[in-house]
Scaffold this active site. Structure first.
Site, PDB file in Angstrom:
ATOM      1  N   ASP A  14       0.886  -1.218   0.028  1.00 42.82           N
ATOM      2  CA  ASP A  14      -0.120   0.018  -0.159  1.00 42.82           C
ATOM      3  C   ASP A  14       0.904   1.171   0.008  1.00 42.82           C
ATOM      4  O   ASP A  14       1.605   1.303   0.914  1.00 42.82           O
ATOM      5  CB  ASP A  14      -0.873  -0.052   1.296  1.00 42.82           C
ATOM      6  CG  ASP A  14      -1.729   1.074   1.354  1.00 42.82           C
ATOM      7  OD1 ASP A  14      -1.414   2.256   0.669  1.00 42.82           O
ATOM      8  OD2 ASP A  14      -2.802   0.901   2.173  1.00 42.82           O
ATOM      9  N   LEU A  15       0.757   2.130  -1.008  1.00 38.27           N
ATOM     10  CA  LEU A  15       1.694   3.226  -1.293  1.00 38.27           C
ATOM     11  C   LEU A  15       1.652   4.090   0.377  1.00 38.27           C
ATOM     12  O   LEU A  15       2.685   4.716   0.580  1.00 38.27           O
ATOM     13  CB  LEU A  15       1.420   3.907  -2.255  1.00 38.27           C
ATOM     14  CG  LEU A  15       1.694   3.165  -3.664  1.00 38.27           C
ATOM     15  CD1 LEU A  15       1.218   3.961  -4.847  1.00 38.27           C
ATOM     16  CD2 LEU A  15       3.083   2.801  -3.764  1.00 38.27           C
ATOM     17  N   LYS A  63      -1.484   5.516 -20.597  1.00 38.92           N
ATOM     18  CA  LYS A  63      -2.311   6.995 -20.730  1.00 38.92           C
ATOM     19  C   LYS A  63      -3.544   7.032 -20.000  1.00 38.92           C
ATOM     20  O   LYS A  63      -4.076   6.105 -19.511  1.00 38.92           O
ATOM     21  CB  LYS A  63      -2.435   6.964 -22.169  1.00 38.92           C
ATOM     22  CG  LYS A  63      -3.567   5.737 -22.930  1.00 38.92           C
ATOM     23  CD  LYS A  63      -4.751   6.215 -23.545  1.00 38.92           C
ATOM     24  CE  LYS A  63      -5.797   6.684 -22.913  1.00 38.92           C
ATOM     25  NZ  LYS A  63      -6.854   5.789 -22.760  1.00 38.92           N
ATOM     26  N   HIS A  82      -1.962   1.946 -26.801  1.00 38.93           N
ATOM     27  CA  HIS A  82      -2.124   0.601 -27.141  1.00 38.93           C
ATOM     28  C   HIS A  82      -2.384   0.505 -28.602  1.00 38.93           C
ATOM     29  O   HIS A  82      -2.394  -0.297 -29.379  1.00 38.93           O
ATOM     30  CB  HIS A  82      -2.928  -0.281 -26.327  1.00 38.93           C
ATOM     31  CG  HIS A  82      -4.341   0.132 -26.486  1.00 38.93           C
ATOM     32  ND1 HIS A  82      -5.090   0.967 -25.744  1.00 38.93           N
ATOM     33  CD2 HIS A  82      -5.254  -0.750 -27.200  1.00 38.93           C
ATOM     34  CE1 HIS A  82      -6.656   0.860 -26.269  1.00 38.93           C
ATOM     35  NE2 HIS A  82      -6.548  -0.011 -26.947  1.00 38.93           N
ATOM     36  N   LYS A  98      -1.588  -2.201 -32.558  1.00 42.21           N
ATOM     37  CA  LYS A  98      -2.307  -2.763 -33.288  1.00 42.21           C
ATOM     38  C   LYS A  98      -1.857  -3.099 -34.523  1.00 42.21           C
ATOM     39  O   LYS A  98      -1.114  -2.357 -35.195  1.00 42.21           O
ATOM     40  CB  LYS A  98      -3.660  -2.201 -33.622  1.00 42.21           C
ATOM     41  CG  LYS A  98      -4.494  -1.981 -32.173  1.00 42.21           C
ATOM     42  CD  LYS A  98      -5.769  -1.192 -32.357  1.00 42.21           C
ATOM     43  CE  LYS A  98      -6.666  -1.249 -31.255  1.00 42.21           C
ATOM     44  NZ  LYS A  98      -7.239  -1.875 -30.664  1.00 42.21           N
ATOM     45  N   ASP A 129      -9.616  10.736 -23.100  1.00 46.01           N
ATOM     46  CA  ASP A 129      -9.460   9.261 -23.275  1.00 46.01           C
ATOM     47  C   ASP A 129      -9.175   8.735 -24.591  1.00 46.01           C
ATOM     48  O   ASP A 129      -8.420   7.619 -24.458  1.00 46.01           O
ATOM     49  CB  ASP A 129     -10.909   8.893 -22.664  1.00 46.01           C
ATOM     50  CG  ASP A 129     -10.761   7.287 -22.479  1.00 46.01           C
ATOM     51  OD1 ASP A 129     -10.010   6.480 -21.489  1.00 46.01           O
ATOM     52  OD2 ASP A 129     -11.880   6.385 -22.994  1.00 46.01           O
ATOM     53  N   HIS A 178      -5.160   8.094 -28.784  1.00 45.25           N
ATOM     54  CA  HIS A 178      -5.284   6.923 -29.924  1.00 45.25           C
ATOM     55  C   HIS A 178      -5.458   7.764 -31.277  1.00 45.25           C
ATOM     56  O   HIS A 178      -4.854   7.556 -32.203  1.00 45.25           O
ATOM     57  CB  HIS A 178      -6.518   5.998 -29.311  1.00 45.25           C
ATOM     58  CG  HIS A 178      -6.193   5.446 -28.351  1.00 45.25           C
ATOM     59  ND1 HIS A 178      -5.138   5.039 -27.579  1.00 45.25           N
ATOM     60  CD2 HIS A 178      -7.278   4.988 -27.505  1.00 45.25           C
ATOM     61  CE1 HIS A 178      -5.512   4.405 -26.510  1.00 45.25           C
ATOM     62  NE2 HIS A 178      -6.650   4.437 -26.375  1.00 45.25           N
ATOM     63  N   LYS A 201     -18.808   6.338 -27.147  1.00 44.77           N
ATOM     64  CA  LYS A 201     -19.133   5.097 -26.571  1.00 44.77           C
ATOM     65  C   LYS A 201     -20.665   4.915 -26.837  1.00 44.77           C
ATOM     66  O   LYS A 201     -21.395   5.909 -27.349  1.00 44.77           O
ATOM     67  CB  LYS A 201     -19.278   5.053 -25.199  1.00 44.77           C
ATOM     68  CG  LYS A 201     -17.601   5.349 -24.761  1.00 44.77           C
ATOM     69  CD  LYS A 201     -17.343   4.714 -23.494  1.00 44.77           C
ATOM     70  CE  LYS A 201     -15.703   4.665 -23.058  1.00 44.77           C
ATOM     71  NZ  LYS A 201     -14.870   3.829 -23.843  1.00 44.77           N
TER      72      LYS A 201
HETATM   73  C1  BG6 Z   1      -8.806   3.010 -23.846  1.00 45.73           C
HETATM   74  C2  BG6 Z   1      -9.739   3.726 -23.406  1.00 45.73           C
HETATM   75  O1  BG6 Z   1      -7.390   3.607 -23.808  1.00 45.73           O
HETATM   76  O2  BG6 Z   1      -9.156   2.426 -25.059  1.00 45.73           O
HETATM   77  C3  BG6 Z   1     -11.062   2.963 -23.168  1.00 45.73           C
HETATM   78  O3  BG6 Z   1      -9.450   4.279 -21.931  1.00 45.73           O
HETATM   79  C4  BG6 Z   1     -11.397   2.648 -24.438  1.00 45.73           C
HETATM   80  O4  BG6 Z   1     -12.305   3.877 -23.060  1.00 45.73           O
HETATM   81  C5  BG6 Z   1     -10.378   1.642 -25.155  1.00 45.73           C
HETATM   82  O5  BG6 Z   1     -12.631   1.756 -24.502  1.00 45.73           O
HETATM   83  C6  BG6 Z   1     -10.537   1.220 -26.509  1.00 45.73           C
HETATM   84  O6  BG6 Z   1      -9.536   0.253 -26.858  1.00 45.73           O
HETATM   85  P1  BG6 Z   1     -10.000  -0.600 -28.137  1.00 45.73           P
HETATM   86  O7  BG6 Z   1      -8.642  -1.137 -28.426  1.00 45.73           O
HETATM   87  O8  BG6 Z   1     -10.956  -1.559 -27.641  1.00 45.73           O
HETATM   88  O9  BG6 Z   1     -10.351   0.153 -29.223  1.00 45.73           O
END
Ligand code: BG6
Length: 528
Positions: A106-107, A185, A215, A219, A272, A277, A377
Site C-alpha cells: 500500500d503506497l 495513458k 495501445h 495494433k 480518453d 489514440h 461510446k
Molecule cells: C482505452 C480507453 O484507452 O481504449 C477506453 O481508455 C476504450 O475507454 C479503449 O474503451 C478502446 O480500446 P480498443 O482497443 O478496444 O479500441
C-alpha cells in the site's frame, strides 16, 4: 515445478523477449486482469517469454502468490483474446501461472512491502529447473537487473501516482541500471499536469528508459499502415492534397463507461481517446517518410505532424467540434442506461462520451485537406477505421457517373477485422448498357497470412522487454498533443454536450460538421 519446453513460435511471430522481471503496479486492477495477463499468456503460448521471466504483481491486496495465481487463472479463462486464440494447453498455462508473484504494497502504508519487493527482485528466479540457462542465452540479452536480466515497472495506476512511485522506487534502490518504466495513458489531464508528471518521472528514469504506452500503436493494422505507406511506391505520389479530398478516423464502441465512471467522468472522450489514440493515427497518416524505421526517426516525424496541427480555440473550436453524451435508450434490442445513470454518476455531468472534430494539418502536403476525427461510446457497432477519400475524377465520361458520387477510398480497418480495402469503380458485368459499380480491392491481413494477429499489448509488452521504444510515445509527442487539445477543452467550458441515442451514429452536430462542406461520414463501411 519444472517448466515444460516453450512452444516453437509460429511464423511471423515476434522474436523472443529478453529475460525480464516485469513488475506491474496495479497488478490486481482492471487493466492487468483484462489486458496485460491475457497478452502475456498469449506470449507464453507462442514461446516468446524467456524461461526465467517473472511477472510480479504489486497491489494493496493482502494476498500471496497462490491466491494471485488463482485470480489470474480465472481472469484469463474467459478473456475474449485468449478464447479467440484457441485452447491453451495445460502445461503452458501452468508454466505461465508459475511465473506470477504478488507483493502486497500500500503506497500510503507500505509496511515491509518495499523490502519484500526488493528481496524478491534481488533473488534469482528459482525456475525453471533445467532449461533456464540455455533459454536465456538464446534470447537477446537486456542489461538491467542483477544477472543481466531486464527489469520493467509497468504503472497501471492513475497518472497522478506515477511521480511518486518512481521516487519510491529510487528511494528503495530499485530504479537503477537499465530498469525501465511503462506509463499508461492518459498522461495527465492537460499540458501542465503532463509536464509535471514527465518531470517527476524524468527525475528518476531517463527518457530512454521511459515507455509511454498507447495501445493503438500496437495494433497490427496500425503498423501495417506504416508498411503500406513506406514499403510500397504507388501511394506516395498521390498522398497529398492534390489527390486526397479528406481523411476520416473513427473509433466507435458499443460499450458505455460501465464501472469506470470515476475515471471517465474526470476525463471524457477527448482526453480518453482523441488526445492519444486518434491523434496518433492521424500522425501515421500525415507524417513524412522517416529516414529509417528507427525509434527516433519515426517519432521525429510524428511530432512534426502534431506541431503542424492548426490551433483550434474559442469560437473556432466550437465551430469545428461536436461533443455528445449518450442518453438512456435501447441498443441492440436491450434497454441501456444513459451516461448520467451509470454506477457512480451524480446525475448532472457535462462530460462528453462522444467527440467529432475537424482538424487541419497546416503544411505543404496537407493544406486544405480536412482530417475528421470521431469517437464515441454506445454507438451502433464497435469498429475503428481510417478512410482516406480521394478526389473525384475531373471529368466523368460514363453514363450516370457524374451523379454517382463514388470517389476512390482507401479504407484501413483496425478492428474488428483487420483489412485494407481500396474502393474502385468497376464495370458491372453484362452486355447491356455500361454501368459502374463500386468494387473493393481487398487485403485481409488474417486471411492472407494465416497467422494469428497478436493483441496490441502482446506486441508492446515484447517491445518494452526488448527495450524498443519505436511504438511508444516520446515526451514531446505527448506534450504537443496536449498543447493542441487543451484550448479545445477550454472552449467547451460552460457548454453542455449534445445528448445522443445509444445504438446510433452519434449526435446531430457530428453530421452537420461534415454536411456543411457537402461531405458525410462513411457509415456504410460500418454495415459491411
Ligand atoms: C482505452 C480507453 O484507452 O481504449 C477506453 O481508455 C476504450 O475507454 C479503449 O474503451 C478502446 O480500446 P480498443 O482497443 O478496444 O479500441
Amino acid at each position: 515445478m519444472p517448466a515444460s519446453a516453450p512452444a516453437t513460435p509460429p511464423p511471423g511471430a515476434a522474436r523472443s523477449a529478453a529475460p525480464t522481471d516485469l513488475v506491474v503496479f496495479g497488478g490486481t486492477g482492471d487493466l492487468a486482469m483484462r489486458k496485460l495477463l491475457p497478452a502475456l499468456l498469449l506470449c507464453e503460448k507462442d514461446g516468446r517469454l524467456a524461461p526465467t521471466t517473472r511477472i510480479v504483481a504489486v497491489s494493496r491486496d493482502g494476498i500471496g502468490d497462490a491466491d494471485y495465481r488463482g485470480k489470474a487463472e480465472a481472469a484469463v479463462a474467459d478473456n475474449p483474446s485468449v478464447l479467440r486464440a484457441g485452447a491453451v494447453p495445460a502445461p503452458v498455462l501452468r508454466r505461465f501461472l508459475d511465473r506470477l508473484h504478488h507483493v502486497p504494497l500500500d503506497l500510503d502504508d507500505p509496511g515491509d512491502g518495499w523490502d519484500r519487493l526488493h528481496a524478491l527482485l534481488e533473488a534469482a528466479p528459482d525456475y525453471p529447473a533445467g532449461d533456464g540457462a540455455a533459454g536465456e542465452a538464446a534470447a537477446d540479452g537486456a542489461p538491467g537487473a542483477p544477472g543481466g536480466r531486464g527489469r520493467v515497472y509497468y504503472l497501471a495506476m492513475p497518472p497522478m501516482l506515477f511521480g511518486r512511485i518512481c521516487a519510491d522506487l529510487e528511494a528503495h534502490g530499485l530504479a537503477g541500471g537499465e530498469s525501465r518504466v511503462v506509463l499508461e495513458k492518459p498522461l495527465g489531464r492537460d499540458l501542465e499536469s503532463a509536464r509535471e508528471i514527465n518531470d517527476a518521472v524524468g527525475a528518476v528514469f531517463s527518457e530512454r528508459r521511459t515507455f509511454r504506452i498507447d495501445h493503438y500503436l500496437g495494433k497490427e493494422t496500425v503498423q501495417n499502415l506504416l508498411a503500406l505507406r513506406f514499403a510500397n511506391m504507388f501511394l506516395e505520389p498521390v498522398w497529398n492534397s492534390r489527390w486526397i479530398d479528406h481523411v476520416q478516423i473513427t473509433a466507435a464502441e458499443t460499450v458505455g463507461v460501465g464501472t469506470r465512471h470515476g475515471y471517465y467522468d474526470r476525463s471524457g472522450a477527448m482526453r480518453d481517446m482523441v488526445q492519444n489514440h486518434l491523434l496518433q493515427l492521424l500522425c501515421l497518416i500525415a507524417m513524412e517518410p522517416p529516414s529509417s524505421f528507427d525509434r527516433e526517426a519515426v517519432r521525429d516525424e510524428k511530432v512534426k505532424v502534431l506541431q503542424s496541427l492548426a490551433p483550434l480555440a474559442g469560437d473556432g473550436a466550437l465551430h469545428n467540434t461536436a461533443r455528445g453524451q449518450y442518453r438512456a435508450g435501447t441498443q441492440g434490442g436491450r434497454e441501456v442506461t444513459g451516461y448520467t445513470g451509470e454506477p457512480g454518476a451524480d446525475g448532472a455531468s457535462s462530460t462528453e462520451t462522444f467527440v467529432a472534430l475537424e482538424a487541419a494539418v497546416a503544411n505543404w502536403r496537407w493544406a486544405g485537406v480536412p482530417f475528421y476525427l470521431r469517437t464515441g461510446k454506445r454507438m451502433a457497432r464497435r469498429y475503428s477505421e481510417i478512410v482516406v477519400q480521394f478526389r473525384d475524377v475531373p471529368h466523368p465520361i460514363f453514363p450516370g457517373q457524374g451523379t454517382a458520387h463514388a470517389p476512390n477510398r482507401l479504407v484501413i480497418r483496425l478492428q474488428p477485422e483487420e483489412t485494407i480495402r481500396l474502393h474502385m469503380l468497376a464495370k458491372e458485368p453484362g452486355a447491356g448498357e455500361l454501368r459502374l459499380r463500386p468494387a473493393p480491392l481487398e487485403l485481409s491481413l488474417s486471411d492472407s497470412f494465416a497467422v494469428r494477429s497478436p493483441d496490441a499489448y502482446e506486441r508492446l509488452l515484447m517491445d518494452v522487454m526488448n527495450g524498443d521504444p519505436t511504438l511508444f510515445m516520446r515526451r514531446d509527442e505527448v506534450e504537443a498533443a496536449w498543447r493542441w487539445v487543451d484550448p479545445i477543452i477550454g472552449a467547451w467550458q460552460g457548454t453542455d454536450p449534445e445528448p445522443y441515442a445509444p445504438g446510433g451514429t452519434g449526435p446531430r452536430g457530428a453530421h452537420d460538421l461534415l454536411a456543411r462542406s457537402g461531405r458525410a461520414w462513411h457509415e456504410g463501411e460500418m454495415n459491411r
